[in-house]
Design a protein around this motif. Structure first.
Motif, PDB file in Angstrom:
ATOM      1  N   ARG A  13      31.110 -13.836   0.103  1.00 55.83           N
ATOM      2  CA  ARG A  13      30.985 -14.502   1.228  1.00 55.83           C
ATOM      3  C   ARG A  13      30.605 -13.754   2.274  1.00 55.83           C
ATOM      4  O   ARG A  13      31.075 -12.625   2.486  1.00 55.83           O
ATOM      5  CB  ARG A  13      32.338 -15.053   1.533  1.00 55.83           C
ATOM      6  CG  ARG A  13      32.790 -16.080   0.676  1.00 55.83           C
ATOM      7  CD  ARG A  13      34.036 -16.950   1.226  1.00 55.83           C
ATOM      8  NE  ARG A  13      34.622 -17.647   0.032  1.00 55.83           N
ATOM      9  CZ  ARG A  13      35.809 -17.212  -0.273  1.00 55.83           C
ATOM     10  NH1 ARG A  13      36.889 -16.779   0.363  1.00 55.83           N
ATOM     11  NH2 ARG A  13      36.318 -18.297  -1.183  1.00 55.83           N
ATOM     12  N   LYS A  14      29.433 -13.989   3.127  1.00 52.70           N
ATOM     13  CA  LYS A  14      28.991 -13.241   4.426  1.00 52.70           C
ATOM     14  C   LYS A  14      30.310 -13.389   5.340  1.00 52.70           C
ATOM     15  O   LYS A  14      30.451 -12.390   6.102  1.00 52.70           O
ATOM     16  CB  LYS A  14      27.782 -14.219   4.794  1.00 52.70           C
ATOM     17  CG  LYS A  14      26.521 -13.016   4.824  1.00 52.70           C
ATOM     18  CD  LYS A  14      25.255 -13.676   5.266  1.00 52.70           C
ATOM     19  CE  LYS A  14      25.442 -15.120   6.000  1.00 52.70           C
ATOM     20  NZ  LYS A  14      23.867 -15.487   6.268  1.00 52.70           N
ATOM     21  N   ASP A  15      30.939 -14.539   5.398  1.00 50.58           N
ATOM     22  CA  ASP A  15      31.742 -14.813   6.619  1.00 50.58           C
ATOM     23  C   ASP A  15      33.044 -14.863   6.252  1.00 50.58           C
ATOM     24  O   ASP A  15      33.291 -15.461   5.065  1.00 50.58           O
ATOM     25  CB  ASP A  15      31.338 -16.107   7.493  1.00 50.58           C
ATOM     26  CG  ASP A  15      30.083 -15.954   8.291  1.00 50.58           C
ATOM     27  OD1 ASP A  15      29.920 -15.188   9.079  1.00 50.58           O
ATOM     28  OD2 ASP A  15      29.329 -16.790   7.946  1.00 50.58           O
ATOM     29  N   MET A  16      34.065 -14.087   6.678  1.00 53.69           N
ATOM     30  CA  MET A  16      35.611 -14.186   6.228  1.00 53.69           C
ATOM     31  C   MET A  16      36.124 -15.649   6.605  1.00 53.69           C
ATOM     32  O   MET A  16      35.855 -16.288   7.353  1.00 53.69           O
ATOM     33  CB  MET A  16      36.323 -13.336   7.073  1.00 53.69           C
ATOM     34  CG  MET A  16      35.964 -11.868   6.760  1.00 53.69           C
ATOM     35  SD  MET A  16      36.268 -11.491   5.170  1.00 53.69           S
ATOM     36  CE  MET A  16      38.085 -11.818   4.939  1.00 53.69           C
ATOM     37  N   ARG A  17      36.787 -16.323   5.542  1.00 48.77           N
ATOM     38  CA  ARG A  17      37.658 -17.505   5.603  1.00 48.77           C
ATOM     39  C   ARG A  17      38.851 -17.256   6.224  1.00 48.77           C
ATOM     40  O   ARG A  17      39.524 -16.384   6.087  1.00 48.77           O
ATOM     41  CB  ARG A  17      37.790 -17.985   4.137  1.00 48.77           C
ATOM     42  CG  ARG A  17      36.475 -18.341   3.563  1.00 48.77           C
ATOM     43  CD  ARG A  17      36.065 -19.734   3.606  1.00 48.77           C
ATOM     44  NE  ARG A  17      34.699 -19.989   2.816  1.00 48.77           N
ATOM     45  CZ  ARG A  17      34.822 -20.507   1.789  1.00 48.77           C
ATOM     46  NH1 ARG A  17      35.717 -20.973   1.156  1.00 48.77           N
ATOM     47  NH2 ARG A  17      33.414 -20.861   1.354  1.00 48.77           N
ATOM     48  N   THR A  39      30.446 -21.181   7.498  1.00 50.15           N
ATOM     49  CA  THR A  39      29.404 -21.236   6.273  1.00 50.15           C
ATOM     50  C   THR A  39      30.269 -21.954   5.191  1.00 50.15           C
ATOM     51  O   THR A  39      29.372 -22.512   4.379  1.00 50.15           O
ATOM     52  CB  THR A  39      28.754 -19.869   5.855  1.00 50.15           C
ATOM     53  OG1 THR A  39      29.803 -19.368   5.363  1.00 50.15           O
ATOM     54  CG2 THR A  39      28.192 -19.118   6.953  1.00 50.15           C
ATOM     55  N   GLY A  40      31.281 -22.325   5.063  1.00 53.63           N
ATOM     56  CA  GLY A  40      32.000 -22.935   3.971  1.00 53.63           C
ATOM     57  C   GLY A  40      33.170 -23.092   4.081  1.00 53.63           C
ATOM     58  O   GLY A  40      34.024 -22.664   5.022  1.00 53.63           O
ATOM     59  N   ALA A  41      34.003 -23.738   3.043  1.00 53.31           N
ATOM     60  CA  ALA A  41      35.234 -24.013   2.929  1.00 53.31           C
ATOM     61  C   ALA A  41      35.859 -24.140   1.641  1.00 53.31           C
ATOM     62  O   ALA A  41      35.139 -24.287   0.523  1.00 53.31           O
ATOM     63  CB  ALA A  41      35.689 -25.265   3.608  1.00 53.31           C
ATOM     64  N   GLY A  42      37.245 -23.943   1.530  1.00 54.87           N
ATOM     65  CA  GLY A  42      37.875 -24.068   0.368  1.00 54.87           C
ATOM     66  C   GLY A  42      38.501 -25.442   0.296  1.00 54.87           C
ATOM     67  O   GLY A  42      39.406 -25.560   1.313  1.00 54.87           O
ATOM     68  N   VAL A  43      38.622 -26.131  -0.790  1.00 58.31           N
ATOM     69  CA  VAL A  43      39.241 -27.529  -0.564  1.00 58.31           C
ATOM     70  C   VAL A  43      40.301 -27.565  -1.845  1.00 58.31           C
ATOM     71  O   VAL A  43      40.163 -27.203  -2.759  1.00 58.31           O
ATOM     72  CB  VAL A  43      38.228 -28.439  -0.774  1.00 58.31           C
ATOM     73  CG1 VAL A  43      38.830 -29.825  -0.678  1.00 58.31           C
ATOM     74  CG2 VAL A  43      37.250 -28.521   0.412  1.00 58.31           C
ATOM     75  N   GLY A  44      41.659 -27.801  -1.396  1.00 58.61           N
ATOM     76  CA  GLY A  44      42.610 -27.871  -2.413  1.00 58.61           C
ATOM     77  C   GLY A  44      43.058 -29.513  -2.395  1.00 58.61           C
ATOM     78  O   GLY A  44      42.827 -30.327  -1.879  1.00 58.61           O
ATOM     79  N   GLU A  45      43.958 -29.712  -3.343  1.00 58.65           N
ATOM     80  CA  GLU A  45      44.459 -31.008  -3.776  1.00 58.65           C
ATOM     81  C   GLU A  45      45.334 -31.542  -2.310  1.00 58.65           C
ATOM     82  O   GLU A  45      45.879 -30.530  -1.889  1.00 58.65           O
ATOM     83  CB  GLU A  45      45.409 -31.278  -4.840  1.00 58.65           C
ATOM     84  CG  GLU A  45      46.604 -30.459  -4.826  1.00 58.65           C
ATOM     85  CD  GLU A  45      47.409 -30.250  -6.217  1.00 58.65           C
ATOM     86  OE1 GLU A  45      46.982 -30.808  -7.176  1.00 58.65           O
ATOM     87  OE2 GLU A  45      48.233 -29.505  -6.142  1.00 58.65           O
ATOM     88  N   ALA A  46      45.224 -32.774  -2.003  1.00 59.33           N
ATOM     89  CA  ALA A  46      46.201 -33.276  -0.914  1.00 59.33           C
ATOM     90  C   ALA A  46      47.700 -33.453  -1.460  1.00 59.33           C
ATOM     91  O   ALA A  46      47.459 -33.887  -2.930  1.00 59.33           O
ATOM     92  CB  ALA A  46      45.447 -34.533  -0.327  1.00 59.33           C
ATOM     93  N   MET A 124      37.360 -24.508  15.243  1.00 56.81           N
ATOM     94  CA  MET A 124      38.203 -24.724  14.362  1.00 56.81           C
ATOM     95  C   MET A 124      38.467 -23.258  13.647  1.00 56.81           C
ATOM     96  O   MET A 124      39.619 -22.867  13.367  1.00 56.81           O
ATOM     97  CB  MET A 124      37.866 -25.582  13.132  1.00 56.81           C
ATOM     98  CG  MET A 124      39.189 -25.686  12.081  1.00 56.81           C
ATOM     99  SD  MET A 124      38.626 -27.319  11.003  1.00 56.81           S
ATOM    100  CE  MET A 124      38.733 -28.640  12.200  1.00 56.81           C
ATOM    101  N   VAL A 125      37.321 -22.569  13.424  1.00 53.43           N
ATOM    102  CA  VAL A 125      37.486 -21.221  12.915  1.00 53.43           C
ATOM    103  C   VAL A 125      37.991 -20.015  13.654  1.00 53.43           C
ATOM    104  O   VAL A 125      38.815 -19.313  12.990  1.00 53.43           O
ATOM    105  CB  VAL A 125      35.978 -21.018  12.423  1.00 53.43           C
ATOM    106  CG1 VAL A 125      35.957 -19.196  11.854  1.00 53.43           C
ATOM    107  CG2 VAL A 125      35.559 -21.631  11.258  1.00 53.43           C
ATOM    108  N   ILE A 126      37.816 -20.415  14.826  1.00 50.29           N
ATOM    109  CA  ILE A 126      38.489 -19.138  15.829  1.00 50.29           C
ATOM    110  C   ILE A 126      39.963 -19.595  16.317  1.00 50.29           C
ATOM    111  O   ILE A 126      40.708 -19.112  16.926  1.00 50.29           O
ATOM    112  CB  ILE A 126      37.769 -19.009  16.994  1.00 50.29           C
ATOM    113  CG1 ILE A 126      37.310 -20.110  17.876  1.00 50.29           C
ATOM    114  CG2 ILE A 126      36.385 -18.203  16.391  1.00 50.29           C
ATOM    115  CD1 ILE A 126      36.505 -19.646  19.286  1.00 50.29           C
ATOM    116  N   GLY A 127      40.309 -20.658  15.688  1.00 51.50           N
ATOM    117  CA  GLY A 127      41.672 -21.282  15.916  1.00 51.50           C
ATOM    118  C   GLY A 127      41.886 -22.180  17.396  1.00 51.50           C
ATOM    119  O   GLY A 127      43.118 -22.459  17.596  1.00 51.50           O
ATOM    120  N   ARG A 128      40.922 -22.590  17.890  1.00 56.33           N
ATOM    121  CA  ARG A 128      40.858 -23.416  19.168  1.00 56.33           C
ATOM    122  C   ARG A 128      41.272 -24.895  18.761  1.00 56.33           C
ATOM    123  O   ARG A 128      41.314 -25.737  19.689  1.00 56.33           O
ATOM    124  CB  ARG A 128      39.894 -23.182  20.098  1.00 56.33           C
ATOM    125  CG  ARG A 128      39.771 -21.895  20.595  1.00 56.33           C
ATOM    126  CD  ARG A 128      38.742 -21.407  21.697  1.00 56.33           C
ATOM    127  NE  ARG A 128      38.852 -20.257  22.037  1.00 56.33           N
ATOM    128  CZ  ARG A 128      37.848 -19.668  22.734  1.00 56.33           C
ATOM    129  NH1 ARG A 128      36.890 -20.377  22.959  1.00 56.33           N
ATOM    130  NH2 ARG A 128      37.965 -18.512  23.316  1.00 56.33           N
TER     131      ARG A 128
END
Length: 130
Positions: A13-17, A39-46, A124-128
Protein backbone atom coordinates in the motif's frame (compact mmCIF):
# COMPACT_ATOMS: atom_id res chain seq x y z
CA UNK A 1 30.64 -8.21 6.37
CA UNK A 2 27.90 -9.44 3.99
CA UNK A 3 25.81 -7.36 1.65
CA UNK A 4 22.06 -6.97 1.81
CA UNK A 5 20.86 -8.01 -1.61
CA UNK A 6 17.18 -7.14 -1.16
CA UNK A 7 14.57 -6.49 1.47
CA UNK A 8 11.08 -7.80 0.90
CA UNK A 9 8.12 -5.98 2.38
CA UNK A 10 4.71 -7.62 2.08
CA UNK A 11 3.00 -4.23 2.47
CA UNK A 12 2.35 -2.81 -1.01
CA UNK A 13 0.00 0.00 0.00
CA UNK A 14 1.08 3.53 -0.78
CA UNK A 15 -0.80 5.05 2.17
CA UNK A 16 -0.80 3.71 5.71
CA UNK A 17 -4.13 2.37 6.95
CA UNK A 18 -5.59 3.66 10.20
CA UNK A 19 -7.28 1.02 12.37
CA UNK A 20 -10.94 1.93 12.98
CA UNK A 21 -14.28 0.34 13.81
CA UNK A 22 -16.93 2.06 11.73
CA UNK A 23 -20.32 0.65 10.78
CA UNK A 24 -20.97 0.51 7.05
CA UNK A 25 -22.91 -1.27 4.33
CA UNK A 26 -21.32 -2.92 1.32
CA UNK A 27 -23.90 -3.18 -1.47
CA UNK A 28 -26.51 -3.12 1.30
CA UNK A 29 -24.88 -5.83 3.48
CA UNK A 30 -23.96 -4.78 7.05
CA UNK A 31 -20.16 -4.67 7.48
CA UNK A 32 -17.57 -2.98 9.64
CA UNK A 33 -14.69 -0.91 8.26
CA UNK A 34 -11.65 -2.16 10.20
CA UNK A 35 -8.93 -0.01 8.63
CA UNK A 36 -8.97 2.98 6.30
CA UNK A 37 -6.74 5.32 4.33
CA UNK A 38 -7.45 7.93 1.68
CA UNK A 39 -6.89 5.27 -0.98
CA UNK A 40 -8.67 2.20 0.40
CA UNK A 41 -10.18 0.24 3.28
CA UNK A 42 -10.32 -3.13 4.97
CA UNK A 43 -13.83 -4.43 5.59
CA UNK A 44 -14.73 -7.08 8.15
CA UNK A 45 -17.88 -8.81 9.20
CA UNK A 46 -20.44 -6.83 11.15
CA UNK A 47 -21.20 -8.19 14.60
CA UNK A 48 -24.30 -7.86 16.70
CA UNK A 49 -24.46 -8.15 20.48
CA UNK A 50 -27.05 -10.62 21.70
CA UNK A 51 -28.03 -11.51 25.26
CA UNK A 52 -26.89 -14.95 26.38
CA UNK A 53 -29.63 -17.58 26.70
CA UNK A 54 -28.22 -18.59 30.11
CA UNK A 55 -27.75 -15.07 31.52
CA UNK A 56 -29.42 -12.00 29.93
CA UNK A 57 -26.79 -9.75 31.58
CA UNK A 58 -24.04 -11.31 29.44
CA UNK A 59 -23.75 -10.08 25.85
CA UNK A 60 -22.35 -12.33 23.13
CA UNK A 61 -21.09 -10.89 19.84
CA UNK A 62 -22.37 -12.82 16.83
CA UNK A 63 -21.36 -12.26 13.19
CA UNK A 64 -24.02 -10.79 10.93
CA UNK A 65 -22.14 -11.04 7.62
CA UNK A 66 -20.53 -14.22 6.29
CA UNK A 67 -18.11 -13.32 3.47
CA UNK A 68 -17.88 -16.99 2.51
CA UNK A 69 -21.45 -16.66 1.17
CA UNK A 70 -21.08 -13.00 0.21
CA UNK A 71 -21.49 -12.46 -3.56
CA UNK A 72 -18.17 -10.73 -4.25
CA UNK A 73 -15.14 -11.46 -6.41
CA UNK A 74 -11.75 -9.80 -6.84
CA UNK A 75 -12.18 -6.86 -9.23
CA UNK A 76 -15.83 -6.16 -8.33
CA UNK A 77 -16.67 -2.52 -7.69
CA UNK A 78 -19.12 -2.14 -4.84
CA UNK A 79 -20.90 0.69 -3.04
CA UNK A 80 -19.45 1.22 0.44
CA UNK A 81 -21.80 3.30 2.53
CA UNK A 82 -19.94 4.71 5.55
CA UNK A 83 -22.15 5.21 8.62
CA UNK A 84 -20.15 7.40 11.04
CA UNK A 85 -21.64 7.85 14.51
CA UNK A 86 -21.33 11.64 14.67
CA UNK A 87 -21.70 12.69 11.04
CA UNK A 88 -23.85 12.11 8.01
CA UNK A 89 -23.55 8.99 5.89
CA UNK A 90 -21.47 9.10 2.70
CA UNK A 91 -20.81 6.66 -0.15
CA UNK A 92 -17.61 5.50 -1.81
CA UNK A 93 -16.94 3.04 -4.63
CA UNK A 94 -14.66 0.22 -3.43
CA UNK A 95 -12.85 -2.05 -5.90
CA UNK A 96 -12.24 -5.40 -4.19
CA UNK A 97 -8.56 -6.38 -4.37
CA UNK A 98 -8.47 -9.03 -1.62
CA UNK A 99 -10.98 -11.55 -0.24
CA UNK A 100 -9.98 -13.68 2.72
CA UNK A 101 -12.71 -16.23 3.49
CA UNK A 102 -10.68 -17.73 6.34
CA UNK A 103 -10.41 -14.42 8.22
CA UNK A 104 -13.80 -13.29 6.89
CA UNK A 105 -12.67 -9.91 5.51
CA UNK A 106 -12.15 -7.96 2.31
CA UNK A 107 -9.69 -5.31 1.16
CA UNK A 108 -10.23 -2.73 -1.49
CA UNK A 109 -9.20 0.55 -3.05
CA UNK A 110 -11.43 3.53 -3.62
CA UNK A 111 -12.29 4.51 -7.18
CA UNK A 112 -14.00 7.61 -8.58
CA UNK A 113 -14.06 9.61 -5.32
CA UNK A 114 -15.88 12.95 -5.56
CA UNK A 115 -14.62 16.00 -3.63
CA UNK A 116 -17.20 15.99 -0.78
CA UNK A 117 -16.62 12.27 -0.12
CA UNK A 118 -12.82 12.74 -0.27
CA UNK A 119 -13.00 15.58 2.26
CA UNK A 120 -15.01 13.42 4.69
CA UNK A 121 -12.69 10.47 4.08
CA UNK A 122 -9.63 12.62 4.76
CA UNK A 123 -11.13 13.84 8.07
CA UNK A 124 -11.91 10.24 9.03
CA UNK A 125 -8.35 9.10 8.27
CA UNK A 126 -6.79 11.83 10.40
CA UNK A 127 -9.26 11.18 13.21
CA UNK A 128 -11.47 14.26 13.01
CA UNK A 129 -14.59 12.39 11.88
CA UNK A 130 -15.94 9.42 13.78
Amino acid sequence: MGKVVSIHNKERRKDMRRPVRISARLNGWPVEVVDISVTGAGVGEAVQDKASDDNPDILISEPVTDFGRFPVEIGDIMKLEILPENSETFDLQLEIVRKDDRRNNLGGRFVQINNPAYNKLEKMVIGRLR
